[in-house]
Design a protein around this motif. Structure first.
Motif, PDB file in Angstrom:
ATOM      1  N   ARG B  46      -0.078  -2.671   9.795  1.00  0.00           N
ATOM      2  CA  ARG B  46      -1.395  -3.127  10.213  1.00  0.00           C
ATOM      3  C   ARG B  46      -2.382  -3.074   9.042  1.00  0.00           C
ATOM      4  N   VAL B  47      -2.203  -2.016   8.226  1.00  0.00           N
ATOM      5  CA  VAL B  47      -3.109  -1.835   7.098  1.00  0.00           C
ATOM      6  C   VAL B  47      -3.054  -3.043   6.185  1.00  0.00           C
ATOM      7  N   TYR B  48      -1.846  -3.520   5.970  1.00  0.00           N
ATOM      8  CA  TYR B  48      -1.737  -4.610   5.002  1.00  0.00           C
ATOM      9  C   TYR B  48      -1.759  -5.990   5.652  1.00  0.00           C
ATOM     10  N   GLN B  49      -1.787  -5.998   6.972  1.00  0.00           N
ATOM     11  CA  GLN B  49      -1.834  -7.279   7.658  1.00  0.00           C
ATOM     12  C   GLN B  49      -3.085  -8.060   7.276  1.00  0.00           C
ATOM     13  N   GLY B  50      -4.187  -7.318   7.172  1.00  0.00           N
ATOM     14  CA  GLY B  50      -5.458  -7.947   6.796  1.00  0.00           C
ATOM     15  C   GLY B  50      -5.327  -8.673   5.475  1.00  0.00           C
ATOM     16  N   ASN B  51      -4.675  -8.019   4.523  1.00  0.00           N
ATOM     17  CA  ASN B  51      -4.497  -8.631   3.203  1.00  0.00           C
ATOM     18  C   ASN B  51      -3.652  -9.894   3.300  1.00  0.00           C
ATOM     19  N   TYR B 158     -11.400 -13.501  -2.184  1.00  0.00           N
ATOM     20  CA  TYR B 158     -10.821 -12.596  -3.175  1.00  0.00           C
ATOM     21  C   TYR B 158     -11.503 -11.228  -3.106  1.00  0.00           C
ATOM     22  N   SER B 159     -12.840 -11.283  -3.004  1.00  0.00           N
ATOM     23  CA  SER B 159     -13.586 -10.021  -2.960  1.00  0.00           C
ATOM     24  C   SER B 159     -13.230  -9.211  -1.725  1.00  0.00           C
ATOM     25  N   LEU B 160     -13.214  -9.930  -0.606  1.00  0.00           N
ATOM     26  CA  LEU B 160     -12.887  -9.232   0.652  1.00  0.00           C
ATOM     27  C   LEU B 160     -11.491  -8.624   0.562  1.00  0.00           C
ATOM     28  N   ASN B 161     -10.577  -9.443   0.021  1.00  0.00           N
ATOM     29  CA  ASN B 161      -9.201  -8.992  -0.127  1.00  0.00           C
ATOM     30  C   ASN B 161      -9.146  -7.716  -0.963  1.00  0.00           C
ATOM     31  N   ASN B 162      -9.895  -7.775  -2.053  1.00  0.00           N
ATOM     32  CA  ASN B 162      -9.911  -6.641  -2.954  1.00  0.00           C
ATOM     33  C   ASN B 162     -10.481  -5.392  -2.285  1.00  0.00           C
ATOM     34  N   GLU B 163     -11.609  -5.605  -1.616  1.00  0.00           N
ATOM     35  CA  GLU B 163     -12.258  -4.479  -0.934  1.00  0.00           C
ATOM     36  C   GLU B 163     -11.319  -3.873   0.100  1.00  0.00           C
ATOM     37  N   GLN B 164     -10.705  -4.798   0.859  1.00  0.00           N
ATOM     38  CA  GLN B 164      -9.787  -4.321   1.906  1.00  0.00           C
ATOM     39  C   GLN B 164      -8.629  -3.567   1.283  1.00  0.00           C
ATOM     40  N   PHE B 165      -8.161  -4.114   0.177  1.00  0.00           N
ATOM     41  CA  PHE B 165      -7.037  -3.455  -0.479  1.00  0.00           C
ATOM     42  C   PHE B 165      -7.420  -2.047  -0.915  1.00  0.00           C
ATOM     43  N   ASN B 166      -8.648  -1.937  -1.437  1.00  0.00           N
ATOM     44  CA  ASN B 166      -9.117  -0.612  -1.851  1.00  0.00           C
ATOM     45  C   ASN B 166      -9.175   0.337  -0.668  1.00  0.00           C
ATOM     46  N   ALA B 167      -9.746  -0.175   0.417  1.00  0.00           N
ATOM     47  CA  ALA B 167      -9.846   0.667   1.624  1.00  0.00           C
ATOM     48  C   ALA B 167      -8.444   1.019   2.110  1.00  0.00           C
ATOM     49  N   ASN B 168      -7.562   0.012   2.067  1.00  0.00           N
ATOM     50  CA  ASN B 168      -6.200   0.251   2.531  1.00  0.00           C
ATOM     51  C   ASN B 168      -5.482   1.276   1.674  1.00  0.00           C
ATOM     52  N   SER B 169      -5.816   1.257   0.404  1.00  0.00           N
ATOM     53  CA  SER B 169      -5.183   2.243  -0.466  1.00  0.00           C
ATOM     54  C   SER B 169      -5.532   3.647   0.000  1.00  0.00           C
ATOM     55  N   ALA B 170      -6.797   3.807   0.405  1.00  0.00           N
ATOM     56  CA  ALA B 170      -7.217   5.110   0.941  1.00  0.00           C
ATOM     57  C   ALA B 170      -6.427   5.418   2.210  1.00  0.00           C
ATOM     58  N   ASN B 171      -6.306   4.401   3.070  1.00  0.00           N
ATOM     59  CA  ASN B 171      -5.535   4.597   4.301  1.00  0.00           C
ATOM     60  C   ASN B 171      -4.087   4.945   3.989  1.00  0.00           C
ATOM     61  N   TYR B 172      -3.588   4.203   3.004  1.00  0.00           N
ATOM     62  CA  TYR B 172      -2.202   4.425   2.618  1.00  0.00           C
ATOM     63  C   TYR B 172      -2.015   5.855   2.146  1.00  0.00           C
ATOM     64  N   GLU B 173      -3.014   6.320   1.405  1.00  0.00           N
ATOM     65  CA  GLU B 173      -2.980   7.698   0.909  1.00  0.00           C
ATOM     66  C   GLU B 173      -2.848   8.660   2.079  1.00  0.00           C
TER      67      GLU B 173
END
Lengths: 347, 495
Positions: B46-51, B158-173
């Motif tokens: 789900r975390v990466y679905q957004g991306n 691209y920006s949204l993707n990037n932001e989401q990816f950053n947030a997802n990285s935290a989630n992933y952590e």
């Protein structure tokens, strides 16, 4: 007797077995509970928070969004927006790519925002953008810098004349404490700025210093390219014939650059600096008496006025043309309080 | 009591319980792990679905732009169709974007992308329309605006993707932390289960082996011959308990069995002794007889020759006398062993009396009262003749009155009584006792005795019948005569 001993031994073994089984159960259950808690903690990070829905959506477009000054203005705007249940977006921050204010304004228009707050100047492109927005029914508020030729709804800024007088008063203060009582005062002007505010400000200074033996001069700081500000300020120390005794800076970047240059060229004490804005570096410099004083605007008030103006326009249909933001003087006498405030904010 | 309960559980059940318990725990831990890992994988998805969604959106946007450009370049129906298809696809994606202005920054960006896209699509449509209308100026300027807008949207995505990816990285952590803790927890539990399993097995095997060891030790002791070991206590009702009880029973039974064997061996030994004694007595009798009759064969043959000579000469009485003597000696030659019938014994007595009567000119009156039904009964050989000889030698030889010997055979219930009675000088009780207890000395026997003493007869009779009271000597006292009675048991069918 033997039998009894054996029974005792049996009992011990049985108790041991029971204890082991209990231990295993305990470890299992404990481990699961521990894990569940761990997952809960992680899940809290993942959990979607309840989002608040806003009535309107405003864009804020500034030149240098990363500067503490604009961040504070934005914070002030957000605080006000929250109260009115609207949302302000610092558009520079949301996009990965750096766009000019004109382009950002275009994006805001294309995104059908409900209002635009823009740090304007008198450039034609920006005027066109503002007009386009207003044409499409999006109210535009200019902040700090005005665009008088366009059809912006309102301007939130510092009263430039008042600001000029304050700078003048600071020059007199330095001048009076100095022997010999003469001096070369440079006012660092922005070459890009085509609006009248700088001129008004300059005339404010001029009027204050009218009867004194002070030569006031404008010095154009080139900010056409990225690092040109710093270069042109250094030029002032290196290449200008008549060296400055007092330098008046009209923005944060200039203040920092002049401060650094004075330190680098070993001119501390010789050159009086009157700065602009109260970033931590500037405050520290005042504390060390490198910068004489700095004039700061009430950033929170500035942001809040912007949102207020937009809301008022949305509700009433018109809004007053000018909002004047308070200015504050920070010098060696009151810098301690600002530093305390700064530290508290950081925390 | 718990203890008893524990004792009552069979080893099989104990083992089963332990293994089932630990297996269950491992199963539960595994299930728990799988469920949670699944959960987490789903979350990560789900975390990466957004991306992924944003990438799709970006691709669709690019398609629209590319197809529009392509159409503007070549203006054929294929490219137009492709353009409309891509517009449709992109619209579908855009429709799914949220258009709510909220405190969610991503949501706001989505909303902006949506609005921008709507404007963009409108603009591209207008551009295409202008191209179809051949309005060169218009479509050129619109194309430029559209391209700019396209770039803006791209940047936004691209920006949204990037932001989401950053947030997802935290989630992933966060997820990986919980995954690590899951690993830790499950490993911890597994280690605990393994350790406790080992301990449980140790305890279990101890409960099994320690009684077995005691059992083995006791068995060793028994094997070394000590049957007097203490019986083992039965501690549990499990298989070990059963074995212990069986072992105890075995030890008790072995003890009893050994006792029985001892007894029967003693019995056998006694029997053998008696047999040997009997044989010895017989041999003794025969030896004595042979001492007396040096060569019975020679004598018997000689007597036979004498009898034939008497017959030829017509001396009938001589013939009869010699014939009797021959028979008497033949009996001894022939019946030198063991058992004979009573009839044969009586015949021998007849012969003996005849010989004596010829010798002592009919001095002895011999009377027979024999119940013929019992004469087939077996008796030891040389039983009656010595008794009769005793009666003649010690009873009636030196008396003044006419000697008389009576042989009676009669049945008293299930006992056959053989009585030899004389009217001689009788016998004192003291002497009777002496005879009965075999304490009569050799010297007491008279010189002309035929050799086989009464005690020999008594001994053999006892051995033969395996009872003590089978011979009785009765005497009324001096000059009152003597009676010797032999009692034989009559076999059942003749009662």
């Amino acid at each position: 007797m033997e039998k009894k001993k054996r029974l005792d031994e049996n009992k011990k073994l049985f108790l041991g077995a029971a204890a082991i089984l209990a231990f295993v159960l305990l470890v299992t259950i404990g481990g699961m509970v521990f894990f569940k808690q761990q997952v809960k903690k992680a899940a809290q990070a993942l959990e979607e928070t309840e989002y608040r829905e806003y009535d309107r959506y405003y864009a804020m477009i500034v030149e240098d969004a990363d500067s503490p000054f604009w961040q504070e203005v934005y914070a002030g705007a957000c605080a006000q927006a929250e109260e009115n249940n609207v949302c302000v977006e610092l558009l520079n921050d949301t996009l990965e790519e750096e766009y000019s204010r004109e382009e950002l304004t275009h994006i805001a228009i294309e995104s059908q925002m409900d209002g635009i707050i823009v740090q304007a100047d008198e450039s034609e492109e920006l005027t066109a953008c503002i007009d386009e927005a207003v044409e499409k029914g999006i109210p535009v508020i200019t902040v700090l810098g005005d665009n008088t030729s366009g059809h912006r709804q309102s301007f939130v800024g510092v009263g430039s004349y008042n600001l000029g007088r304050e700078y003048g008063r600071q020059v007199i203060e330095i001048y009076q404490n100095r022997e010999p009582a003469s001096g070369k005062v440079y006012v660092l002007m922005d070459t890009k700025a085509e609006d009248s505010s700088q001129n008004i400000l300059y005339s404010g200074i001029q009027e204050t210093l009218e009867n004194l033996d002070i030569s006031l001069e404008m010095y154009a700081v080139n900010n056409e390219s990225r690092f040109s500000v710093e270069e042109s300020i250094r030029d002032l120390f290196m290449n200008v014939e008549e060296q400055p005794d007092i330098i008046i800076c009209l923005d944060e970047l200039n203040t920092s650059c002049v401060y650094q240059a004075v330190v680098d060229y070993n001119r501390v004490g010789e050159v009086g600096i009157i700065g602009y804005y109260d970033s931590e570096d500037i405050l520290r410099a005042i504390e060390r008496k490198v910068i004489h004083s700095t004039i700061t605007v009430n950033t929170a008030q500035m942001g809040s006025y912007c949102v207020e103006a937009l809301c008022e326009f949305d509700e009433v249909g018109n809004v007053s043309e000018y909002f004047t933001v308070d200015i504050q003087l920070v010098n060696a006498d009151n810098v301690a309080a600002y530093l305390v405030q700064e530290e508290a904010d950081e925390k | 009591m718990k203890n008893n309960l524990f004792g009552k559980i069979s080893i099989q059940t104990k083992l089963a319980v332990v293994f089932v318990f630990t297996s269950l725990i491992i199963l539960v831990v595994n299930l728990f792990m799988y469920v949670n890992i699944n959960n987490m994988v789903n979350r990560m998805d789900r975390v990466y679905q957004g991306n992924l969604r944003l990438n799709e959106l970006n691709r669709a946007l690019r398609d629209v732009q590319d197809n529009m450009t392509e159409y503007l370049n070549v203006k054929n129906s294929d490219t137009l169709e492709a353009y409309y298809r891509s517009v449709q696809e992109y619209t579908a994606y855009v429709d799914r974007l949220s258009d709510v202005v909220s405190s969610d920054a991503f949501g706001r960006m989505e909303r902006n992308i949506k609005k921008l896209s709507e404007n963009y699509l409108e603009l591209t449509n207008q551009t295409v329309e202008a191209k179809r209308g051949r309005n060169v100026e218009k479509y050129n300027s619109r194309y430029e605006s559209a391209t700019k807008m396209y770039e803006h949207i791209s940047t936004y995505i691209y920006s949204l993707n990037n932001e989401q990816f950053n947030a997802n990285s935290a989630n992933y952590e966060a997820l990986s932390i919980s995954l690590r803790s899951l690993e830790l927890v499950s490993n911890l539990i597994l280690v605990a289960v393994i350790i406790s399993n080992i301990l449980l097995i140790l305890i279990l095997t101890k409960t099994i082996t320690s009684p077995l060891k005691t059992l083995a030790d006791t068995a060793d002791e028994v094997a070394e011959g000590n049957f007097e070991v203490a019986l083992l206590p039965v501690q549990s009702q499990d298989e070990i308990g059963i074995v212990t009880r069986a072992f105890n029973t075995m030890v008790v039974n072995i003890r009893e069995y050994i006792e029985r064997i001892k007894k029967s061996m003693e019995l056998e030994r006694e029997m053998k002794e008696r047999e040997l004694l009997m044989e010895t007595h017989l041999k003794d009798a025969q030896l004595k007889y042979l001492q007396a009759q040096i060569n019975p064969h020679f004598l018997f043959n000689t007597l036979n020759a004498g009898a034939q000579l008497a017959m030829m000469e017509g001396a009938d009485r001589t013939y009869e006398y010699i014939q009797n003597m021959a028979d008497f000696f033949r009996y001894n030659v022939k019946k030198n062993n063991e058992t004979v019938t009573l009839a044969e014994e009586i015949e021998l007595v007849d012969n003996y009396i005849y010989i004596l009567n010829v010798r002592f000119s009919g001095e002895i009156h011999f009377e027979k009262k024999v119940d013929k039904r019992y004469t087939y009964l077996p008796v030891p050989s040389m039983l009656l003749q010595p008794i009769v000889e005793n009666s003649v030698n010690y009873g009636i030889r030196n008396i003044d009155w006419e000697g008389k010997i009576t042989l009676s055979v009669y049945a008293i219930e299930d006992t056959l009584c053989i009585s030899i009675k004389d009217n001689g000088i009788g016998m004192s009780q003291e002497k009777i006792d002496k005879i009965m207890t075999s304490r009569l000395k050799e010297a007491d026997l008279s010189q002309d005795s035929n050799g086989i003493g009464l005690d020999n007869v008594i001994g053999r009779l006892r051995l033969f019948l395996k009872t003590e009271d089978n011979l009785e000597i009765l005497s009324g006292g001096k000059n009152q005569g003597t009676e010797v009675r032999i009692y034989l048991p009559i076999p059942d069918e003749n009662i």
